[in-house]
Design an enzyme around this catalytic site. Sequence first.
Site, PDB file in Angstrom:
ATOM      1  N   ASP A 282       0.871  -1.179   0.000  1.00 54.41           N
ATOM      2  CA  ASP A 282       0.000   0.000   0.000  1.00 54.41           C
ATOM      3  C   ASP A 282       0.912   1.234   0.000  1.00 54.41           C
ATOM      4  O   ASP A 282       2.128   1.149   0.224  1.00 54.41           O
ATOM      5  CB  ASP A 282      -0.949  -0.005   1.200  1.00 54.41           C
ATOM      6  CG  ASP A 282      -2.196   0.858   0.931  1.00 54.41           C
ATOM      7  OD1 ASP A 282      -2.119   1.778   0.079  1.00 54.41           O
ATOM      8  OD2 ASP A 282      -3.235   0.618   1.557  1.00 54.41           O
TER       9      ASP A 282
HETATM   10  C1  NOJ Z   1      -4.094   3.852   0.143  1.00 56.06           C
HETATM   11  C2  NOJ Z   1      -5.261   2.913   0.189  1.00 56.06           C
HETATM   12  O1  NOJ Z   1      -5.242   2.189   1.405  1.00 56.06           O
HETATM   13  C3  NOJ Z   1      -5.316   1.942  -0.961  1.00 56.06           C
HETATM   14  O2  NOJ Z   1      -6.533   1.255  -0.921  1.00 56.06           O
HETATM   15  C4  NOJ Z   1      -5.140   2.664  -2.262  1.00 56.06           C
HETATM   16  O3  NOJ Z   1      -5.232   1.760  -3.333  1.00 56.06           O
HETATM   17  C5  NOJ Z   1      -3.808   3.365  -2.263  1.00 56.06           C
HETATM   18  N1  NOJ Z   1      -3.761   4.332  -1.168  1.00 56.06           N
HETATM   19  C6  NOJ Z   1      -3.518   4.078  -3.587  1.00 56.06           C
HETATM   20  O4  NOJ Z   1      -4.411   5.094  -3.802  1.00 56.06           O
END
Ligand code: NOJ
Length: 766
Positions: A282
């Site tokens: 993430d």
């Molecule tokens: C953080 C989020 O937790 C995740 O779901 C997302 O895909 C990423 N950022 C990228 O935007």
Amino acid sequence: MSYLSYFAAGAAVAAILVAPEVALAQNPDRRAAELLRKMTLDEKIGQLTQIGGLALVPDPLTPEQRVHNAQAGSILWLSDPVSVNRLQHVAVDQTRLHIPLLFGLDVIHGFKTVFPIPIAMAASWDPALVERAQAVAAKESRAAGINWTFAPMVDIARDPRWGRLIEGAGEDPYLGSAIAAAQVRGLQGAELGGPDSVLACAKHFAGYGAAEAGRDYEAAYIPDELLWNVYFPPFKAALDAGVGTFMSAYMDLNDVPATGNAFLLTDVLRNDWGFKGFVVSDAFAVRDLVTHGFASDPRDAAYRAATAGVNMDMASRTYLDNLAGLVKSGQIPEAAIDKMVLPILATKFRMGLFEHPYADESRMAAVLGAPEHMRLARVAAQRSAVLLRNEGHLLPLTKDAAKSIAVIGPLADSEFDLLGAWQAMGVKSTAVGLPQGIRDVAPGVRVEFAQGVEIHKTYPSMFDGLMGGPPTVPWPEERAAGEFQKAVDLAKRSDIVILTLGELALMSGELATQSTLDFPGKQQQLMEAIVATGKPVVLVLVTGRPLDIRWAVAHVPAILHVWHPGSEAGHAIADLLFGDAEPGGKLPITWPRQVGQAPIYYAHNLTHQPENQSRRAWNEESTPLFPFGYGLSYTTFRFSDLQVKPGEVTVTIENTGNRAGDEVAQLYIHQKSGSISRPVRELKGFRRVSLAPHEKETVRFPLGSQELTYWSSALRKFVEDATQIDIWVGDDSNAALHADFTVAHSTSAYPAGKPDNSMQSPPRPQ
Ligand code: NOJ
């Protein structure tokens, strides 16, 4: 067949039919290995790096410079074909090995055409619809240059305080698995690499939804039984459907951050399940291994994530800054880096990116928001709505009788909020408001609108700006009083009130925990004042999470829950209100009475004194307000003739009313005794059927070892071989129609399980 085995099988056939060198060229794994041999260590590490495409990811170099230096394998958050092609040209034309980039964006419930939020799509209990909607999202994304989406989110969520509940399919692993697989099929299509498909990403592996008290990013403590029986199955289902990538989660799972968790990323994902794609962290999660107090510094963080099984570092550049040093010092062998890079390169070959790296800029206008996409968005919003209450058959409204309609409430005409959180970034989407929707659907009635009250978030978050939520300045006191009174006056002079209350879009989603389930702002007061006018009131709920609607259930005759319904909100709601569409959605979550009941879910275990289960708290029932699977229709249904046959359960559903409608037949089981306690009920089959008045249909559910198998830590995958199983079939998780049977060792239809290392996904519902 997963797309990986599909390709393997395809390659085998091709090898017989075409010259060996051509067959070799078509084999993505072989091509990846060939390319890898030519790569320097730095080029390899570049492929393991995803760079932020927008300024909000701070970087001393521009994305162009990073790509030019072969320091990026993927770009995050670029969403227009011109910028995509500009960077892709740098990658393909200006780097030594011409390796194209992956462009990743969160296309969660549609791109330009916005579908209802994911939890709403799950409320349709219609995997075929979910698949079609994600196919539209993929097509539009691809036309905008995006070839990778960070969907589906398949995290099980059992706490309504957790804002990200709206991004998943709710509390149940069986429903969640069916919806996860459908999303993967829709996004990736029959064949990854088609002009209209995108690479999908199952996230957040794993256990993110178990955040303590629903506080986003908070640690999760999940015992093995729950991991294997509840939190893992939707991920396994996504994998079985061929998902190409996984995203590691932010939080600690049992004290080990998911992004540095070798149990999750290597033991389970690679070794047990045989995942062949790649794992992306993430955003900033690799760097944040230091924040967790797990890694000692960024270099250690890179080491821990890489050795745990994260292939690509999203946004933090921790791999870029540290992996070469770790290889040079001998801490990580270069062969381990090769193993990390290979699936990324193979995925790019498999997607046909080397042959077709660029977005076709001319497609955008025709594809984005195409009329057939909008038609599907309308159907999706109709099918995901849940009718919670309809006393005295107030709904559906007749177009003639309801001469003047007051549409009241802060969400009825709020375009941004009707679309919901995670509207695709970089493209402006539109939503039809409810006043307009009613005018279009029932042109004969007079519609007037009054907002009545406003809603504000107490604390802003980074997502407010990122996603473009409208900034609001609170009304001065005098204006607030005036607007409130205007709404009451409008109700008084109208024949019927459609009161639209709930939450702003950005009150759910990431970083959007709520400590209360009360209506935000002065909405409760507005509702009470409108009901006091004595006019018939229909409450339309626009919210991601369940709210405390105890007062409404006691005082408002009709309640229709439409979630955040997307682009065609106003039309779809009006269709439902006037009976041009039949409500048939069912809750994919248990609806609590109040926040103190959270977390709450139907598949709990029976324990001491179950007869007192409804009286565990001195000031509140322990039962929910509405059970999992609940939802009414404008007609009525009867379930009968429940039969248990070897390997199968059948039941007959009859539409006993005078109008056509949809019902979702739900099969639940309960194991009466065994090596561990099992939940009081577990969903093991469902099917949404449409029936004409008085029409009957017999529905079949497979029920064999696959459905009876569960995880017990001592025995791993397991079916009890001498126990009794209760079965219920009906219209929600309180279904009354009951049968039971004995699983006997000698019963060939229910073969006794043997310890086994692989989880089975539930079958695709028919
Ligand atoms: C953080 C989020 O937790 C995740 O779901 C997302 O895909 C990423 N950022 C990228 O935007």
